[in-house]
Design an enzyme around this catalytic site. Structure first.
Site, PDB file in Angstrom:
ATOM      1  N   HIS A  98       0.839  -1.205   0.000  1.00  0.00           N
ATOM      2  CA  HIS A  98       0.000   0.000   0.000  1.00  0.00           C
ATOM      3  C   HIS A  98       0.867   1.244   0.000  1.00  0.00           C
ATOM      4  CE1 HIS A  98       0.576  -1.439   4.124  1.00  0.00           C
ATOM      5  NE2 HIS A  98       0.592  -0.173   4.510  1.00  0.00           N
ATOM      6  N   HIS A 100       0.811   5.132   1.243  1.00  0.00           N
ATOM      7  CA  HIS A 100       0.158   6.124   2.097  1.00  0.00           C
ATOM      8  C   HIS A 100       0.213   7.487   1.403  1.00  0.00           C
ATOM      9  CE1 HIS A 100       0.339   3.797   6.019  1.00  0.00           C
ATOM     10  NE2 HIS A 100       1.300   3.171   5.347  1.00  0.00           N
TER      11      HIS A 100
HETATM   12  P1  5GP Z   1       1.509   0.135   7.424  1.00  0.00           P
HETATM   13  O1  5GP Z   1       1.863   0.362   8.876  1.00  0.00           O
HETATM   14  O2  5GP Z   1       1.398  -1.340   7.122  1.00  0.00           O
HETATM   15  O3  5GP Z   1       2.389   0.856   6.462  1.00  0.00           O
HETATM   16  O4  5GP Z   1       0.092   0.781   7.223  1.00  0.00           O
HETATM   17  C1  5GP Z   1      -1.091   0.097   7.486  1.00  0.00           C
HETATM   18  C2  5GP Z   1      -2.174   1.138   7.638  1.00  0.00           C
HETATM   19  O5  5GP Z   1      -3.419   0.490   7.537  1.00  0.00           O
HETATM   20  C3  5GP Z   1      -2.157   1.866   8.992  1.00  0.00           C
HETATM   21  O6  5GP Z   1      -2.026   3.257   8.785  1.00  0.00           O
HETATM   22  C4  5GP Z   1      -3.496   1.478   9.615  1.00  0.00           C
HETATM   23  O7  5GP Z   1      -4.081   2.533  10.347  1.00  0.00           O
HETATM   24  C5  5GP Z   1      -4.323   1.099   8.406  1.00  0.00           C
HETATM   25  N1  5GP Z   1      -5.354   0.119   8.666  1.00  0.00           N
HETATM   26  C6  5GP Z   1      -5.233  -1.031   9.370  1.00  0.00           C
HETATM   27  N2  5GP Z   1      -6.391  -1.718   9.375  1.00  0.00           N
HETATM   28  C7  5GP Z   1      -7.266  -0.980   8.651  1.00  0.00           C
HETATM   29  C8  5GP Z   1      -8.646  -1.189   8.294  1.00  0.00           C
HETATM   30  O8  5GP Z   1      -9.284  -2.170   8.642  1.00  0.00           O
HETATM   31  N3  5GP Z   1      -9.223  -0.222   7.513  1.00  0.00           N
HETATM   32  C9  5GP Z   1      -8.527   0.873   7.099  1.00  0.00           C
HETATM   33  N4  5GP Z   1      -9.196   1.767   6.349  1.00  0.00           N
HETATM   34  N5  5GP Z   1      -7.234   1.095   7.416  1.00  0.00           N
HETATM   35  C10 5GP Z   1      -6.607   0.171   8.183  1.00  0.00           C
END
Ligand code: 5GP
Length: 112
Positions: A98, A100
Site C-alpha cells: 500500500h 500512504h
Molecule cells: P503500514 O503500517 O502497514 O504501512 O500501514 C497500514 C495502515 O493500515 C495503517 O495506517 C493502519 O491505520 C491502516 N489500517 C489497518 N487496518 C485498517 C482497516 O481495517 N481499515 C482501514 N481503512 N485502514 C486500516
C-alpha cells in the site's frame, strides 16, 4: 496465498471509505489517520510488500503511483507525502502492498 484486511477491503467483504477504484487498484481512507488527510492506495493483487513485487508488476506499480497522484488531485491536495513501508522494521503492519498519501499538516525530514 495469505489474506489480509486489505484483501477483504479490495473484495468488498469489509467496509472502507473508498475514494477511488478501478480494475487494478483502489484507494480508501486510513482507519487511524496520521494526518488530516490519510488515504491508502492498494493494488487488487495481493502483493505482500514492495520487495516481493515481480518484474511483471512494474506497470502495476506505476499505476499505483498514478492513482495516488489522481487521488491527491481529486482531494485538492497541494503538498503531500507519499510513503511505502516495506517490512516490519520499516513500520509495515499490513502485508498487502500500500501507498500512504498524507497531507494537511507539516512533515519533518528525516521521517521518524
Ligand atoms: P503500514 O503500517 O502497514 O504501512 O500501514 C497500514 C495502515 O493500515 C495503517 O495506517 C493502519 O491505520 C491502516 N489500517 C489497518 N487496518 C485498517 C482497516 O481495517 N481499515 C482501514 N481503512 N485502514 C486500516
Amino acid at each position: 496465498m495469505s489474506d489480509t484486511i486489505f484483501g477483504k477491503i479490495a473484495r468488498g467483504e469489509i467496509p472502507a471509505k473508498v475514494v477511488y477504484e478501478d480494475d487494478r487498484a483502489l484507494a480508501f481512507h486510513d482507519v487511524a489517520p496520521q494526518a488530516p488527510t490519510h488515504i491508502l492506495v492498494i493494488p487488487r493483487k495481493p502483493i505482500p510488500k514492495l520487495a516481493e513485487a515481480l518484474p511483471d508488476d512494474a506497470a502495476l506499480l506505476g499505476h499505483l503511483l498514478w492513482v495516488a497522484r489522481q487521488v491527491a488531485k481529486n482531494e485538492a491536495l497541494e503538498d503531500y507525502r507519499i510513503v511505502i513501508n516495506n517490512g516490519a522494521g520499516a513500520g509495515q503492519t499490513v502485508f498487502h502492498l500500500h501507498i500512504h498519501i498524507l497531507a494537511g499538516r507539516p512533515f519533518s525530514w528525516p521521517p521518524g
